[in-house]
Scaffold this motif. Structure first.
Motif, PDB file in Angstrom:
ATOM      1  N   ALA A 298      -4.220 -13.171   3.685  1.00 49.93           N
ATOM      2  CA  ALA A 298      -5.262 -12.515   2.890  1.00 49.93           C
ATOM      3  C   ALA A 298      -5.069 -12.787   1.403  1.00 49.93           C
ATOM      4  O   ALA A 298      -6.001 -13.131   0.675  1.00 49.93           O
ATOM      5  CB  ALA A 298      -5.248 -11.013   3.171  1.00 49.93           C
TER       6      ALA A 298
ATOM      7  N   SER B 153     -12.427  -7.989  -0.704  1.00 47.15           N
ATOM      8  CA  SER B 153     -12.277  -7.918   0.766  1.00 47.15           C
ATOM      9  C   SER B 153     -10.861  -8.384   1.136  1.00 47.15           C
ATOM     10  O   SER B 153     -10.176  -7.735   1.951  1.00 47.15           O
ATOM     11  CB  SER B 153     -13.331  -8.776   1.453  1.00 47.15           C
ATOM     12  N   CYS B 154     -10.407  -9.463   0.474  1.00 46.74           N
ATOM     13  CA  CYS B 154      -9.051  -9.942   0.772  1.00 46.74           C
ATOM     14  C   CYS B 154      -8.024  -8.904   0.392  1.00 46.74           C
ATOM     15  O   CYS B 154      -7.108  -8.563   1.182  1.00 46.74           O
ATOM     16  CB  CYS B 154      -8.786 -11.233  -0.009  1.00 46.74           C
TER      17      CYS B 154
ATOM     18  N   THR C 103      -8.199  -5.741   2.668  1.00 50.43           N
ATOM     19  CA  THR C 103      -7.642  -5.891   4.016  1.00 50.43           C
ATOM     20  C   THR C 103      -6.116  -6.030   3.953  1.00 50.43           C
ATOM     21  O   THR C 103      -5.396  -5.535   4.829  1.00 50.43           O
ATOM     22  CB  THR C 103      -8.321  -7.057   4.744  1.00 50.43           C
TER      23      THR C 103
ATOM     24  N   ASN D 171     -11.033  -1.226   8.358  1.00 50.42           N
ATOM     25  CA  ASN D 171     -11.468  -2.594   8.102  1.00 50.42           C
ATOM     26  C   ASN D 171     -12.957  -2.773   8.302  1.00 50.42           C
ATOM     27  O   ASN D 171     -13.639  -3.456   7.521  1.00 50.42           O
ATOM     28  CB  ASN D 171     -10.721  -3.567   9.014  1.00 50.42           C
TER      29      ASN D 171
ATOM     30  N   HIS E  42     -15.512  -3.944   5.464  1.00 51.13           N
ATOM     31  CA  HIS E  42     -16.318  -5.161   5.556  1.00 51.13           C
ATOM     32  C   HIS E  42     -17.808  -4.881   5.505  1.00 51.13           C
ATOM     33  O   HIS E  42     -18.593  -5.717   5.017  1.00 51.13           O
ATOM     34  CB  HIS E  42     -15.942  -5.964   6.798  1.00 51.13           C
TER      35      HIS E  42
END
Lengths: 114, 691
Positions: A36, A64-65, A68, A102, A106
């Motif tokens: 990630a 998002s990276c 997560t 998650n 997302h």
């Protein structure tokens, strides 16, 4: 100076040995975190090159990276058997939380991606 | 010797200004009235003008003015009216119907006069109100005038009944029960009393008539007065619905008093001045606007024209603007209110007053000459020796026959406003440009009668002088209302100047040195325009006399700018200048290949992750083997995959609401399935631990 490098090499080797002892599930999670973060870094490098024009897209990609990765770290903490705090928490429950968070992350990311 | 004269003059002046402030213009009834009457009273197709009362008023007006009443339309009126007379109707309708029959001269063979007479006599006996008595008595009188024999039984009693309704102040009540009295009712009552006396002949006690004469005197004490001698009656302290207005009240009283005067053997104690004042009131209305007002005016004037007290005579001027230059004559007409001939009279012009009420001393009292052909009294203006201007002329009319002086009311002094205009001579008109030290002057004579234009030139060190003299036809110096000189620049900037007057001359001196700032330092050609005007000046001047080239110094930095000239107000609706739209330049995008390259670069960590997983040694041993848990496990992974697929669709084309809806369903499913799978896994791992 040679002593310095020697010491560094000894340090790295001892770390490697210690790391080999960790359970597989934790290693999987670590690998996921590394993946990630690497993706995030590539995106930042791209932005540095071409400018931040669709800034919302850049933010959503990077976040998002990072998001997560953070969730994976939380999962690792909760699943680790050596962690006395979360002794009573079943690892499946932690995994269910991870999946749920998650999915929410997302959804938000996809909305912000534009 | 002079003192009593001066005193006398002073007294006259005071009386004059007290009695008469401004003369209102009064003209006798003329053809203008006749044409207005035909326009105002328009009959319907069947010859009626609305109700019976309105029809009667219209026909009576036509009768008095001499308008033709013999048209075929009125045949129908006769028929309707005779039908009314035979059918049972109110007393008021009977009265109006009888009057209409008399005016139109309808054929009376088919009308049953005996029946009508008896109905009216019953009405008189049973009448409870003033109006009932009035209408029934009036009807009986009309029938008698048609030649039929009419007897009024108990004339005394009827007279008494009417008299009983009178009040001590000269007004009358409408019936026994009402508390309010009005002057309008007084007029009606007097007319009714006159009808009783005409019907009864000599049966009425003369002392009763004398009492009524006293009532009339009291009634006339209530008369109201305007400054110029016009008199009228108005109501005070009546109910709003009983209030009739000054015209109706005065008309009613005039009809009543003149009717009573006709039947009273002794003359009524009302002065001719009051009759003349009432006549002036009715005439000063001019041409009334409504049918009712018209009837009131004409009917009252008809009663005054032939009344037994005194006949009013009216003085009028056909023209009030007289020209000295054209040698007009001052013409005066004295007629009755309807424009008919007056008896032989002498008209004299007593005084002439200026607008500020000062007497023109050069004028002596003059008697006007009489032209029997046109029946006009006239006077040559040159005999008056009065200059141009606005004047109040004071006339006095006296009847030549000393016996006739009683019969006619001419009034004391009559004031009329008149304008004497004339041609004003312009003398010694000059325009000159001189140097500031007044050493040399270039004088040019102006002839304002010709259309010539002069042209001059000057610089800012010089002066401009314009001078002229104005003389009246009688040779005096004239001061006009308006005298203005305008200088207009080519750029339409204007400047106005007023010449000063000194002894006989008007002079304007423009010192350009002092005016440089006022002219906004604008050099160039200036048009000179002269305006001289007055109400009594027949040849007012408004024209350009020429132009002057002015050379002024340059404007300094801080000088005031000339005012903006008015722009054509419609120019704001014309086409405007074109606007070129500037669009935002689009952002610079990186080349396509670079973006795609980096997209590939992003996939690399994923590959690295998968390879790493294999290196670590992941396996699927933990996957449940038995059927039901396996299905749930597959559904769990399938569910997660479906959600991710949903997100991709969301990014590609769906909107948030649809996504959320679908997510809701999938989420519930996933929760259920996930719970089953994970609890199964948890139980198996727990079993492994304990085992």
């Amino acid at each position: 100076m040679a002593k310095g490098t020697n010491d560094a090499q000894l340090l790295v080797q001892s770390l490697r040995k210690a790391y080999a002892a960790t359970p597989t599930s934790l290693k999987i999670i670590d690998l996921y975190v590394v993946y990630a973060v690497a993706t995030a870094l590539i995106q930042v490098a791209y932005m540095a090159m071409v400018g931040s024009f669709p800034f919302n897209s850049f933010l959503s990609g990077v976040l998002s990276c990072v998001g997560t990765a953070v969730l994976a770290v939380c999962l690792r903490i909760q699943v680790n058997k050596d962690n006395k705090e979360f002794k009573d928490l079943p690892p499946e429950r932690a995994f269910a939380d991870f999946v749920l968070c998650n999915l929410v992350l997302h959804l938000v990311i996809m909305n912000f991606l534009g | 010797m002079a003192k009593p004269l001066v005193l006398h003059l002073l007294l006259l002046l005071i009386c004059g200004s007290a009695l008469l402030s401004s003369g209102s213009v009064i003209h006798p009834i003329s053809d203008a009235h006749r044409s207005a009457a035909t326009e105002l009273f328009v009959p319907a197709a069947d010859g009626s003008f609305g109700s019976l009362e309105e029809t009667y008023e219209a026909l009576r007006t036509f009768q008095i003015l001499g308008v033709d009443r013999s048209s075929a339309k009125f045949e129908g009126t006769c028929k309707t009216v005779s039908e009314k007379l035979s059918s049972p109707t109110t007393t008021k309708d009977l009265y109006h119907a009888l009057k209409i029959t008399a005016i139109l001269g309808c054929r009376t063979e088919s009308i049953e006069f005996d029946g009508i007479t008896s109905r009216l006599q019953t009405a008189v006996k049973d009448a409870s109100s003033l109006l009932e008595l009035y209408y029934s008595l009036g009807g009986l009188l009309t029938v008698k005038e048609q030649g039929k024999d009419v007897i009024l039984s108990d004339a005394d009693g009827t007279f008494q009944a009417i008299k009983a309704l009178s009040q001590s102040d000269g007004r009358w009540r409408y019936d026994k029960d009402s508390t309010g009295s009005s002057a309008f009712a007084a007029g009606i009552a007097l007319e009714a009393l006159a009808s009783v006396v005409s019907l009864a002949g000599s049966d009425i006690d003369q002392s009763k008539i004398a009492v009524v004469r006293k009532d009339i005197t009291k009634l006339f004490d209530r008369i109201k007065r305007y400054d110029d001698g016009t008199l009228y009656f108005d109501e005070k302290n009546v109910d709003p619905d009983q209030y009739k207005g000054p015209l109706a009240t005065s008309a009613s009283i005039t009809s009543g008093v003149t009717a009573f005067a006709a039947v009273s053997s002794e003359k009524l104690n009302i002065g001719g001045e009051k009759i003349l004042g009432l006549a002036k009131f009715f005439l000063s209305i001019g041409i009334p606007g409504t049918a009712k007002d018209f009837f009131y005016q004409i009917n009252s004037l008809a009663s005054l024209e032939n009344n037994r007290i005194s006949i009013p005579l009216v003085l009028s001027l056909p023209a009030t603007v007289l020209s000295l230059t054209a040698k007009d004559q001052l013409k005066v007409e004295v007629t009755t209110v309807f424009g008919s001939h007056a008896p032989s009279l002498a008209v004299s012009l007593l005084k002439v007053l200026t607008p500020d009420s000062k007497e023109v001393t050069s004028f002596e009292k003059k008697e006007l000459e009489y032209d029997p052909e046109n029946r006009i009294h006239f006077l040559d203006l040159s005999q008056l020796k009065i200059d141009v201007g606005k004047y109040s002329l004071i006339f006095k009319v006296s009847v030549n026959d000393p016996e006739g002086a009683d019969l006619y009311a001419t009034g004391d002094q009559i004031i009329v406003t008149a304008f004497l205009t004339g041609f004003i001579k312009v003398d010694k008109a000059e325009i000159a440009v001189s140097d500031s030290d007044a050493a040399s002057e270039s004088v040019q004579k102006l002839d304002l009668s010709k259309n010539s234009l002069i042209s001059l030139s000057a610089n800012h060190l010089q002066k401009l002088r314009l001078s002229l003299q104005l003389t009246t036809p009688l040779g005096h110096s004239f001061k006009p209302h308006q005298m203005v000189v305008k200088l207009r620049h080519e750029s339409k900037v204007e400047h106005l100047f007023v010449p000063e007057t000194s002894s006989r001359q008007y002079k304007l001196v423009l010192n350009f040195l002092g005016l440089v700032e006022k002219f906004y330092y604008l050099s160039g050609r200036y048009e000179i325009e002269l305006a001289v005007g007055d109400a009594v000046m027949e040849n007012s001047i408004l024209r350009s006399i020429g132009s002057i080239e002015l050379d002024l110094p340059e404007a300094p930095e801080k000088a005031a700018k000339p005012p903006a000239q008015p722009v054509d107000p419609l120019s704001r609706f014309g086409p405007k200048e074109e606007i070129s739209h500037i669009f935002r330049a689009p952002e610079k995008r990186p080349p396509q290949e670079l973006s795609l390259g980096f997209m590939g670069l992003t996939i690399l960590p994923l590959l690295a992750f998968l390879i790493g997983l294999l290196r670590i040694g992941v396996n699927f041993k933990g996957f449940p083997t038995s059927a039901v848990p396996a299905t749930f496990a597959i559904l769990f992974h399938g569910g997660i995959g479906a959600v991710l697929l949903l997100y991709v669709l969301f990014w590609l084309k769906l909107d948030l609401f649809t996504t959320l809806k679908a997510l809701g369903f999938l989420g519930v499913f996933l929760l259920f399935v996930g719970h089953r799978t994970l609890s199964y896994l948890a139980s198996t791992s727990a079993k492994q631990k304990t085992a």
